[in-house]
Design an enzyme around this catalytic site. Sequence first.
Site, PDB file in Angstrom:
ATOM      1  N   CYS A  58       0.930  -1.487  -0.126  1.00 50.95           N
ATOM      2  CA  CYS A  58      -0.221   0.130   0.066  1.00 50.95           C
ATOM      3  C   CYS A  58       0.227   0.997   0.414  1.00 50.95           C
ATOM      4  CB  CYS A  58      -1.163  -0.076   1.045  1.00 50.95           C
ATOM      5  SG  CYS A  58      -2.697   1.045   1.012  1.00 50.95           S
ATOM      6  N   HIS A 114      -3.207  -5.528   0.648  1.00 50.87           N
ATOM      7  CA  HIS A 114      -3.070  -5.624   1.607  1.00 50.87           C
ATOM      8  C   HIS A 114      -2.855  -7.296   1.701  1.00 50.87           C
ATOM      9  CE1 HIS A 114      -2.615  -2.243   3.609  1.00 50.87           C
ATOM     10  NE2 HIS A 114      -3.373  -1.631   3.022  1.00 50.87           N
ATOM     11  N   GLU A 172      -1.344  -8.962   2.587  1.00 47.70           N
ATOM     12  CA  GLU A 172      -1.697 -10.224   4.402  1.00 47.70           C
ATOM     13  C   GLU A 172      -2.660 -10.613   4.951  1.00 47.70           C
ATOM     14  OE1 GLU A 172      -0.824  -6.926   3.628  1.00 47.70           O
ATOM     15  OE2 GLU A 172      -1.343  -5.714   5.082  1.00 47.70           O
TER      16      GLU A 172
HETATM   17  N1  GLN Z   1      -2.067   7.191   3.152  1.00 49.66           N
HETATM   18  C1  GLN Z   1      -2.337   5.801   1.694  1.00 49.66           C
HETATM   19  C2  GLN Z   1      -3.550   6.402   1.566  1.00 49.66           C
HETATM   20  O1  GLN Z   1      -4.682   6.364   1.529  1.00 49.66           O
HETATM   21  C3  GLN Z   1      -1.282   4.596   2.330  1.00 49.66           C
HETATM   22  C4  GLN Z   1      -2.773   3.705   2.849  1.00 49.66           C
HETATM   23  C5  GLN Z   1      -2.177   2.347   3.093  1.00 49.66           C
HETATM   24  O2  GLN Z   1      -1.241   2.369   3.422  1.00 49.66           O
HETATM   25  N2  GLN Z   1      -3.145   2.230   4.075  1.00 49.66           N
HETATM   26  O3  GLN Z   1      -3.443   5.640  -0.464  1.00 49.66           O
END
Ligand code: GLN
Length: 570
Positions: free
Chosen positions: A402, A542, A544
């Site tokens: 992310c 994600h 994970e």
């Molecule tokens: N802050 C970033 C976004 O909102 C990444 C979010 C995250 O890593 N879950 O896109």
Amino acid sequence: MLRFFGRDGQSENQADHGGKSTMARFIFITGGVVSSLGKGLASAALGSLLQARGYTVRLRKLDPYLNVDPGTMSPFEHGEVFVTDDGAETDLDLGHYERFTGVAARNTDSVSSGRIYSNVLEKERRGDYLGKTIQVIPHVTNEIKDFISIGEDEVDFMLCEIGGTVGDIEGLPFFEAIRQFAQDKPRGQCVFMHLTLLPWIKASGELKTKPTQHSVKELRSIGLAPDILVCRSEGPIPQKEREKLALFCNVRHDAVIAAQDLKSIYEAPLAYHREGLDQAVLDAFQISPAPKPDLTKWEDVADRIYNAEGEVRIAIVGKYTQLEDAYKSIAEALTHGGMANRVKVRIEWVDAEIFDKEDPAPHLEGYHAILVPGGFGERGTEGKIKAAQFAREHNVPYLGICLGMQMAVIEAARNVAGISEAGSEEFDHESTGKKRFEPVVYHLKEWVQGNYKVKRSLSDDKGGTMRLGAYNATLKAGSHVSEIYGSTEIEERHRHRYEVDIKYRDKLEEKGLCFSGMSPDGRLPEIVEWSDHPWFIGVQFHPELKSKPFAPHPLFASFVRAAVETSRLV
Ligand code: GLN
């Protein structure tokens, strides 16, 4: 034995029991004495043991706090936010539930007082209560009971964990609701399990049962009598103490279950089985004869943990490194990746902010792989960008999740494609609102979810307004990720507001950063990888969240494999 990915743990031996259930039996799990005793883990382990006996299960968490969901709570305070396929932001205990049972959690498996009250108040405003005075009993308790019974005809056992400890003011409506719930059901359909602590007093060399007695007394004063007592303790519980607990807490002798500290949480199903927890639960329901358990899956898992050959060191370069729970699922997924390769993964937490001032090299040398996890806000991002640069330049395996992917793209844009002002709109919005960066990562205002178009603006509420939950991605044939997944169609969970802008795609691909995964409509980059690097992958989602000990996520299995290879080179 170890299976890869996506396997719903309970479909395997369900057939023996005729599949479809009519009405679930309910197990309510409460806690006493102190918090953080591992109630979530005990519930998850019990769920897996019931599955091992051929039953279907679903686990639920009821949290007494007033936040509507944990989505807006600080990871420093509350640990990670676990996201479900259907896009709910939930408590991290749902992660344990999924990892132990393989059953994908749903939006309807997690609720807080905040959500309950907000539903009740919404109904009140709508006039649903026909002018009645709205009270905790029956309106709030009814709302809780309705929540508990959602989908009760789908599984054999519904396990409901009540957050917090008995005696907490916020918890009272939940305890009252489960008391009523058991009364509403036919006799024998609900069982209560209470988790407490037996402190060891060093000076006198004694294990103390009194706090547990008080905790049970507290429960009984609100009309709940535990059927099963699970007692956390450092060592075994001597016979004398067991007898005392059974006598004073009014539970059967066999229903006093010792929960000793374990070296690995994945031994919990076997340990609880040895202690007789699943048998005690089936006895409490008067299920006889109890179906025999098949624990081979957990024996294999334990074997992989305790008989690992070798160790790899992986650095997690993040912001919330003081509280490991903030990256709970990542740490677990790395452990699963280690199990897939029969190695131990030693995770070390590196605070990204150190690199604001210092050269990352001396801090990152010696690791066999680097992972940059998700995160919000600008703090620590320059450090994460430096970590990505270090990994790229030194051929160290890199997994960016992310925000970790977004930082890898910004690094590529700045240092390889010559876009020196590259940055994320997130950081501009967060500071003065003034434009400081060229937005290689931009705020997404509109996207497609199923058949709908979702629209968002920055002035929207913070809660629940991200791209959340499961989305498909199409992988480029022949790419590293398609080889790892063994497929070109995947589905992964998301939680973010910002996206990599495809406007920069050609420029970056020219330099070797391949956009190897895209949303099906081709608008949103889902995965990037360096084509000439041994293992460098950034994912917008994600992975994970979907990894299981008995089905390690392919990305984590492959990432740890790459770390093993690096360890052989140094
Ligand atoms: N802050 C970033 C976004 O909102 C990444 C979010 C995250 O890593 N879950 O896109």
